[in-house]
Design a protein around this motif. Structure first.
Motif, PDB file in Angstrom:
ATOM      1  N   SER A 113      83.096  45.626  40.531  1.00 35.79           N
ATOM      2  CA  SER A 113      81.920  45.750  41.386  1.00 35.79           C
ATOM      3  C   SER A 113      81.410  47.189  41.428  1.00 35.79           C
ATOM      4  N   HIS A 114      80.156  47.306  41.762  1.00 36.08           N
ATOM      5  CA  HIS A 114      79.544  48.622  41.951  1.00 36.08           C
ATOM      6  C   HIS A 114      80.326  49.415  42.997  1.00 36.08           C
ATOM      7  N   HIS A 115      80.770  48.754  44.050  1.00 30.81           N
ATOM      8  CA  HIS A 115      81.498  49.428  45.137  1.00 30.81           C
ATOM      9  C   HIS A 115      82.865  49.932  44.675  1.00 30.81           C
ATOM     10  N   GLN A 116      83.463  49.263  43.696  1.00 29.88           N
ATOM     11  CA  GLN A 116      84.728  49.728  43.132  1.00 29.88           C
ATOM     12  C   GLN A 116      84.536  50.975  42.271  1.00 29.88           C
ATOM     13  N   ILE A 117      83.460  50.979  41.499  1.00 31.45           N
ATOM     14  CA  ILE A 117      83.240  52.034  40.506  1.00 31.45           C
ATOM     15  C   ILE A 117      82.569  53.273  41.095  1.00 31.45           C
ATOM     16  N   GLN A 118      81.719  53.103  42.094  1.00 28.41           N
ATOM     17  CA  GLN A 118      80.941  54.228  42.601  1.00 28.41           C
ATOM     18  C   GLN A 118      81.801  55.393  43.105  1.00 28.41           C
ATOM     19  N   PRO A 119      82.893  55.141  43.837  1.00 23.89           N
ATOM     20  CA  PRO A 119      83.722  56.290  44.250  1.00 23.89           C
ATOM     21  C   PRO A 119      84.289  57.071  43.068  1.00 23.89           C
ATOM     22  N   LEU A 120      84.613  56.369  41.980  1.00 23.05           N
ATOM     23  CA  LEU A 120      85.090  57.045  40.778  1.00 23.05           C
ATOM     24  C   LEU A 120      83.989  57.897  40.155  1.00 23.05           C
ATOM     25  N   ILE A 121      82.775  57.355  40.130  1.00 24.72           N
ATOM     26  CA  ILE A 121      81.645  58.112  39.588  1.00 24.72           C
ATOM     27  C   ILE A 121      81.403  59.359  40.429  1.00 24.72           C
ATOM     28  N   ASP A 122      81.471  59.222  41.746  1.00 21.47           N
ATOM     29  CA  ASP A 122      81.273  60.370  42.635  1.00 21.47           C
ATOM     30  C   ASP A 122      82.319  61.454  42.369  1.00 21.47           C
ATOM     31  N   GLU A 123      83.570  61.031  42.218  1.00 17.11           N
ATOM     32  CA  GLU A 123      84.647  61.988  41.931  1.00 17.11           C
ATOM     33  C   GLU A 123      84.429  62.651  40.577  1.00 17.11           C
ATOM     34  N   PHE A 124      84.048  61.853  39.595  1.00 19.33           N
ATOM     35  CA  PHE A 124      83.796  62.348  38.244  1.00 19.33           C
ATOM     36  C   PHE A 124      82.701  63.416  38.240  1.00 19.33           C
ATOM     37  N   ILE A 125      81.622  63.149  38.930  1.00 14.02           N
ATOM     38  CA  ILE A 125      80.504  64.092  38.941  1.00 14.02           C
ATOM     39  C   ILE A 125      80.871  65.376  39.673  1.00 14.02           C
ATOM     40  N   THR A 126      81.565  65.234  40.798  1.00 17.62           N
ATOM     41  CA  THR A 126      81.954  66.419  41.576  1.00 17.62           C
ATOM     42  C   THR A 126      82.944  67.297  40.817  1.00 17.62           C
ATOM     43  N   ASP A 127      83.970  66.676  40.237  1.00 15.88           N
ATOM     44  CA  ASP A 127      85.062  67.436  39.631  1.00 15.88           C
ATOM     45  C   ASP A 127      84.795  67.877  38.200  1.00 15.88           C
ATOM     46  N   ILE A 128      84.021  67.091  37.457  1.00 17.04           N
ATOM     47  CA  ILE A 128      83.895  67.341  36.020  1.00 17.04           C
ATOM     48  C   ILE A 128      82.478  67.712  35.589  1.00 17.04           C
ATOM     49  N   ILE A 129      81.485  66.983  36.076  1.00 18.23           N
ATOM     50  CA  ILE A 129      80.110  67.231  35.619  1.00 18.23           C
ATOM     51  C   ILE A 129      79.488  68.459  36.266  1.00 18.23           C
ATOM     52  N   THR A 130      79.615  68.590  37.571  1.00 18.80           N
ATOM     53  CA  THR A 130      78.973  69.718  38.251  1.00 18.80           C
ATOM     54  C   THR A 130      79.393  71.067  37.666  1.00 18.80           C
ATOM     55  N   PRO A 131      80.679  71.280  37.363  1.00 15.71           N
ATOM     56  CA  PRO A 131      81.046  72.560  36.737  1.00 15.71           C
ATOM     57  C   PRO A 131      80.502  72.744  35.327  1.00 15.71           C
ATOM     58  N   ALA A 132      80.037  71.656  34.707  1.00 13.55           N
ATOM     59  CA  ALA A 132      79.559  71.725  33.322  1.00 13.55           C
ATOM     60  C   ALA A 132      78.061  72.008  33.214  1.00 13.55           C
ATOM     61  N   ILE A 133      77.378  72.078  34.334  1.00 17.19           N
ATOM     62  CA  ILE A 133      75.926  72.284  34.303  1.00 17.19           C
ATOM     63  C   ILE A 133      75.608  73.705  33.835  1.00 17.19           C
ATOM     64  N   TYR A 134      74.693  73.802  32.887  1.00 18.13           N
ATOM     65  CA  TYR A 134      74.237  75.120  32.442  1.00 18.13           C
ATOM     66  C   TYR A 134      73.437  75.792  33.555  1.00 18.13           C
ATOM     67  N   GLN A 135      73.763  77.033  33.868  1.00 17.70           N
ATOM     68  CA  GLN A 135      72.970  77.787  34.840  1.00 17.70           C
ATOM     69  C   GLN A 135      71.534  77.944  34.340  1.00 17.70           C
TER      70      GLN A 135
END
Length: 225
Positions: free
Chosen positions: A70-92
């Motif tokens: 379900s979307h509700h199962q996956i969304q917390p993982l996506i939130d964690e993924f973006i916070t921990d992995i994607i946000t630090p990867a953004i080019y300034q």
């Protein structure tokens, strides 16, 4: 007053990595997908770099771990993924360029060949509202493992853009386009002002021949590579 349209690719353009590849590593680490997914994906990304990837096959393989969840199962993982992995990867420099367009009053759009379940929340972090990405099918909030509609990949990005423009009922004064990949040549050839951002070798050669602007953005975190 007519405004300009600023179109950005996402992976390796706004962020110093491929979000789909990082997501696959993330869900394998979380036990949501088998380790064999990474071997399969690596072969497919080699084809991507050569401009020969079958995107339909790629999406089926990488969405398979979500099927039946379900979307509700996956969304917390996506939130964690973006916070921990994607946000630090953004080019300034990407944030600065987006802000440059925003201050000009330009309409900013991200077009990506990654699934919308990842692209939309990443765009939110980047402060971009409008997104075109691959539609990931859900039935009653449950992922089916399939996609729907035109895949926003290669010429599909142009097709989806044209549909989006019809829906906007807006006349733009001109357009900027930013990408790193030869797969986005159809899109970059369409815009008025194309920019090759950290281009792959084939796009770099094309950009030089066409006298397009080449932008070199750098990221300090080598772990992301």
């Amino acid at each position: 007053m007519p405004t300009y349209l600023a179109i950005f690719d996402l992976d390796e353009t706004l962020i110093a990595a491929d979000s789909a590849s990082l997501w696959n590593k993330f869900i394998v680490a979380k036990g949501l997908a088998p380790l064999s997914l990474l071997t399969q994906e690596h072969a497919m990304m080699t084809a991507y770099s050569k401009g020969t990837l079958d995107m339909d096959s790629y999406m089926k393989a990488t969405l398979a771990p979500l099927k039946g969840k379900s979307h509700h199962q996956i969304q917390p993982l996506i939130d964690e993924f973006i916070t921990d992995i994607i946000t630090p990867a953004i080019y300034q420099q990407a944030l600065e360029r987006i802000e440059w367009h925003r201050k000009r009053g330009d309409h900013i759009l991200i077009i990506s060949a990654t699934g919308e379940h990842l692209v939309k929340p990443i765009a939110t972090v980047l402060g971009v509202k409008d997104v075109i990405a691959i539609h990931v099918e859900q039935h009653n909030g449950i992922y089916t493992g399939a996609t729907t509609g035109i895949l926003s990949f290669k010429e599909g990005k142009v097709e989806r853009l044209k549909i989006w423009l019809q829906q906007q009922h807006h006349n733009y004064k001109g357009s900027y386009g930013y990408s790193d990949s030869i797969n986005d040549l159809p899109l970059l050839s369409l815009v008025n002002k194309p920019f090759a951002v950290n281009p792959d070798p084939t796009l770099a050669m094309h950009a030089q021949m066409k006298e397009w602007t080449i932008m070199n953005w750098r990221h300090d975190n080598n772990i992301l590579r």
